[in-house]
Design a protein around this motif. Structure first.
Motif, PDB file in Angstrom:
ATOM      1  N   LEU A 202       0.834  -1.195   0.000  1.00  0.00           N
ATOM      2  CA  LEU A 202       0.000   0.000   0.000  1.00  0.00           C
ATOM      3  C   LEU A 202       0.871   1.248   0.000  1.00  0.00           C
ATOM      4  O   LEU A 202       1.937   1.277   0.622  1.00  0.00           O
ATOM      5  CB  LEU A 202      -0.893   0.015   1.238  1.00  0.00           C
ATOM      6  N   LEU A 203       0.431   2.243  -0.700  1.00  0.00           N
ATOM      7  CA  LEU A 203       1.150   3.511  -0.721  1.00  0.00           C
ATOM      8  C   LEU A 203       0.991   4.223   0.612  1.00  0.00           C
ATOM      9  O   LEU A 203      -0.032   4.088   1.285  1.00  0.00           O
ATOM     10  CB  LEU A 203       0.598   4.422  -1.819  1.00  0.00           C
ATOM     11  N   GLU A 204       2.010   4.963   0.975  1.00  0.00           N
ATOM     12  CA  GLU A 204       1.869   5.850   2.114  1.00  0.00           C
ATOM     13  C   GLU A 204       0.746   6.835   1.792  1.00  0.00           C
ATOM     14  O   GLU A 204       0.506   7.145   0.629  1.00  0.00           O
ATOM     15  CB  GLU A 204       3.170   6.628   2.349  1.00  0.00           C
ATOM     16  N   GLU A 205       0.075   7.338   2.810  1.00  0.00           N
ATOM     17  CA  GLU A 205      -1.044   8.255   2.588  1.00  0.00           C
ATOM     18  C   GLU A 205      -0.628   9.464   1.746  1.00  0.00           C
ATOM     19  O   GLU A 205      -1.331   9.846   0.819  1.00  0.00           O
ATOM     20  CB  GLU A 205      -1.604   8.729   3.928  1.00  0.00           C
ATOM     21  N   TRP A 206       0.531  10.057   2.057  1.00  0.00           N
ATOM     22  CA  TRP A 206       0.939  11.257   1.320  1.00  0.00           C
ATOM     23  C   TRP A 206       1.212  10.936  -0.146  1.00  0.00           C
ATOM     24  O   TRP A 206       0.923  11.745  -1.022  1.00  0.00           O
ATOM     25  CB  TRP A 206       2.129  11.943   1.990  1.00  0.00           C
ATOM     26  N   GLU A 207       1.722   9.729  -0.422  1.00  0.00           N
ATOM     27  CA  GLU A 207       1.965   9.335  -1.814  1.00  0.00           C
ATOM     28  C   GLU A 207       0.635   9.136  -2.547  1.00  0.00           C
ATOM     29  O   GLU A 207       0.485   9.528  -3.706  1.00  0.00           O
ATOM     30  CB  GLU A 207       2.795   8.061  -1.870  1.00  0.00           C
ATOM     31  N   ALA A 208      -0.325   8.552  -1.849  1.00  0.00           N
ATOM     32  CA  ALA A 208      -1.647   8.346  -2.445  1.00  0.00           C
ATOM     33  C   ALA A 208      -2.310   9.684  -2.759  1.00  0.00           C
ATOM     34  O   ALA A 208      -2.964   9.838  -3.799  1.00  0.00           O
ATOM     35  CB  ALA A 208      -2.523   7.523  -1.506  1.00  0.00           C
ATOM     36  N   VAL A 209      -2.098  10.654  -1.882  1.00  0.00           N
ATOM     37  CA  VAL A 209      -2.673  11.981  -2.106  1.00  0.00           C
ATOM     38  C   VAL A 209      -2.042  12.626  -3.340  1.00  0.00           C
ATOM     39  O   VAL A 209      -2.726  13.254  -4.145  1.00  0.00           O
ATOM     40  CB  VAL A 209      -2.517  12.857  -0.846  1.00  0.00           C
ATOM     41  N   PHE A 210      -0.736  12.454  -3.506  1.00  0.00           N
ATOM     42  CA  PHE A 210      -0.079  12.990  -4.706  1.00  0.00           C
ATOM     43  C   PHE A 210      -0.631  12.328  -5.964  1.00  0.00           C
ATOM     44  O   PHE A 210      -0.838  12.989  -6.987  1.00  0.00           O
ATOM     45  CB  PHE A 210       1.447  12.805  -4.638  1.00  0.00           C
ATOM     46  N   GLU A 211      -0.873  11.026  -5.895  1.00  0.00           N
ATOM     47  CA  GLU A 211      -1.474  10.334  -7.035  1.00  0.00           C
ATOM     48  C   GLU A 211      -2.873  10.868  -7.320  1.00  0.00           C
ATOM     49  O   GLU A 211      -3.252  11.057  -8.465  1.00  0.00           O
ATOM     50  CB  GLU A 211      -1.511   8.827  -6.797  1.00  0.00           C
ATOM     51  N   MET A 212      -3.640  11.128  -6.249  1.00  0.00           N
ATOM     52  CA  MET A 212      -4.978  11.675  -6.411  1.00  0.00           C
ATOM     53  C   MET A 212      -4.919  13.055  -7.089  1.00  0.00           C
ATOM     54  O   MET A 212      -5.677  13.329  -8.016  1.00  0.00           O
ATOM     55  CB  MET A 212      -5.672  11.812  -5.054  1.00  0.00           C
ATOM     56  N   LEU A 213      -3.985  13.902  -6.650  1.00  0.00           N
ATOM     57  CA  LEU A 213      -3.852  15.226  -7.260  1.00  0.00           C
ATOM     58  C   LEU A 213      -3.476  15.111  -8.741  1.00  0.00           C
ATOM     59  O   LEU A 213      -3.992  15.857  -9.575  1.00  0.00           O
ATOM     60  CB  LEU A 213      -2.814  16.069  -6.516  1.00  0.00           C
ATOM     61  N   GLY A 214      -2.597  14.166  -9.056  1.00  0.00           N
ATOM     62  CA  GLY A 214      -2.216  13.941 -10.458  1.00  0.00           C
ATOM     63  C   GLY A 214      -3.403  13.493 -11.294  1.00  0.00           C
ATOM     64  O   GLY A 214      -3.586  13.949 -12.426  1.00  0.00           O
ATOM     65  N   ALA A 215      -4.200  12.598 -10.720  1.00  0.00           N
ATOM     66  CA  ALA A 215      -5.390  12.127 -11.443  1.00  0.00           C
ATOM     67  C   ALA A 215      -6.396  13.259 -11.630  1.00  0.00           C
ATOM     68  O   ALA A 215      -7.013  13.380 -12.693  1.00  0.00           O
ATOM     69  CB  ALA A 215      -6.035  10.970 -10.680  1.00  0.00           C
ATOM     70  N   MET A 216      -6.531  14.105 -10.618  1.00  0.00           N
ATOM     71  CA  MET A 216      -7.444  15.247 -10.739  1.00  0.00           C
ATOM     72  C   MET A 216      -6.952  16.194 -11.829  1.00  0.00           C
ATOM     73  O   MET A 216      -7.741  16.713 -12.614  1.00  0.00           O
ATOM     74  CB  MET A 216      -7.554  15.996  -9.404  1.00  0.00           C
ATOM     75  N   GLU A 217      -5.647  16.403 -11.853  1.00  0.00           N
ATOM     76  CA  GLU A 217      -5.051  17.287 -12.856  1.00  0.00           C
ATOM     77  C   GLU A 217      -5.315  16.768 -14.263  1.00  0.00           C
ATOM     78  O   GLU A 217      -5.579  17.529 -15.181  1.00  0.00           O
ATOM     79  CB  GLU A 217      -3.538  17.410 -12.602  1.00  0.00           C
ATOM     80  N   ALA A 218      -5.242  15.460 -14.426  1.00  0.00           N
ATOM     81  CA  ALA A 218      -5.443  14.848 -15.744  1.00  0.00           C
ATOM     82  C   ALA A 218      -6.916  14.827 -16.159  1.00  0.00           C
ATOM     83  O   ALA A 218      -7.224  14.676 -17.340  1.00  0.00           O
ATOM     84  CB  ALA A 218      -4.887  13.428 -15.745  1.00  0.00           C
ATOM     85  N   SER A 219      -7.790  14.973 -15.184  1.00  0.00           N
ATOM     86  CA  SER A 219      -9.224  14.951 -15.493  1.00  0.00           C
ATOM     87  C   SER A 219      -9.741  16.367 -15.739  1.00  0.00           C
ATOM     88  O   SER A 219      -8.979  17.319 -15.777  1.00  0.00           O
ATOM     89  CB  SER A 219      -9.993  14.317 -14.333  1.00  0.00           C
ATOM     90  N   SER A 220     -11.009  16.465 -15.857  1.00  0.00           N
ATOM     91  CA  SER A 220     -11.619  17.785 -16.044  1.00  0.00           C
ATOM     92  C   SER A 220     -11.895  18.479 -14.710  1.00  0.00           C
ATOM     93  O   SER A 220     -12.505  19.531 -14.687  1.00  0.00           O
ATOM     94  CB  SER A 220     -12.921  17.647 -16.845  1.00  0.00           C
ATOM     95  N   ARG A 221     -11.454  17.875 -13.615  1.00  0.00           N
ATOM     96  CA  ARG A 221     -11.660  18.449 -12.286  1.00  0.00           C
ATOM     97  C   ARG A 221     -10.309  18.678 -11.610  1.00  0.00           C
ATOM     98  O   ARG A 221      -9.865  17.845 -10.810  1.00  0.00           O
ATOM     99  CB  ARG A 221     -12.520  17.537 -11.440  1.00  0.00           C
ATOM    100  N   PRO A 222      -9.646  19.800 -11.907  1.00  0.00           N
ATOM    101  CA  PRO A 222      -8.333  20.053 -11.304  1.00  0.00           C
ATOM    102  C   PRO A 222      -8.446  20.250  -9.788  1.00  0.00           C
ATOM    103  O   PRO A 222      -9.531  20.531  -9.275  1.00  0.00           O
ATOM    104  CB  PRO A 222      -7.862  21.332 -11.995  1.00  0.00           C
ATOM    105  N   PRO A 223      -7.334  20.082  -9.083  1.00  0.00           N
ATOM    106  CA  PRO A 223      -7.348  20.237  -7.627  1.00  0.00           C
ATOM    107  C   PRO A 223      -7.882  21.612  -7.209  1.00  0.00           C
ATOM    108  O   PRO A 223      -7.648  22.605  -7.884  1.00  0.00           O
ATOM    109  CB  PRO A 223      -5.874  20.090  -7.226  1.00  0.00           C
TER     110      PRO A 223
END
Length: 133
Positions: free
Chosen positions: A3-24
């Motif tokens: 499992l990813l550390e929480e902070w790493e998972a959050v960075f992945e979430m921000l990256g996914a948001m950036e790639a989608s139509s819903r930026p952070p």
């Protein structure tokens, strides 16, 4: 895979948001900065705070306090004072706690010019009720 550390998972979430139509937004940045704080990932927290400000997402007082602490851990206090001055110039409503945190941490580090700048700004924002001790 582990499992990813929480902070790493959050960075992945921000990256996914950036790639989608819903930026952070302000909330997603605040959550990510808090995750970095809990993991003691100070440089990452400051990177996110900087990104948040650059994207015109006004940080709340809790996020400002976390950034002050992170900056103190990596020796970036003078930069942080400049950011807080910038936020004020942009009309971001900053509470006395944010200023107090900056003043205390900068005074402990002997950054008297930064203490003076933060105190002057706090006096402008919060009026004569704030007195230099």
């Amino acid at each position: 895979p582990p499992l990813l550390e929480e902070w790493e998972a959050v960075f992945e979430m921000l990256g996914a948001m950036e790639a989608s139509s819903r930026p952070p937004n302000q909330l997603s940045y605040s959550v990510a900065i808090d995750a970095c704080r809990r993991a003691e990932r100070w440089a990452e927290a400051l990177k996110l705070f900087h990104e948040m400000v650059e994207r015109s997402h006004a940080p709340d007082s809790k996020t400002c306090s976390q950034a002050v602490y992170a900056a103190s851990q990596v020796g970036q206090l003078e930069w942080l004072v400049e950011v807080l001055l910038y936020l004020h110039a942009q009309g971001v409503d900053m509470d006395a706690r944010s200023f107090g945190d900056v003043i205390v941490v900068c005074s402990k580090a002997g950054l008297w010019k930064s203490v003076d700048s933060a105190f002057r700004l706090a006096s402008q924002v919060h009026g004569p009720a704030l007195k230099k001790g």
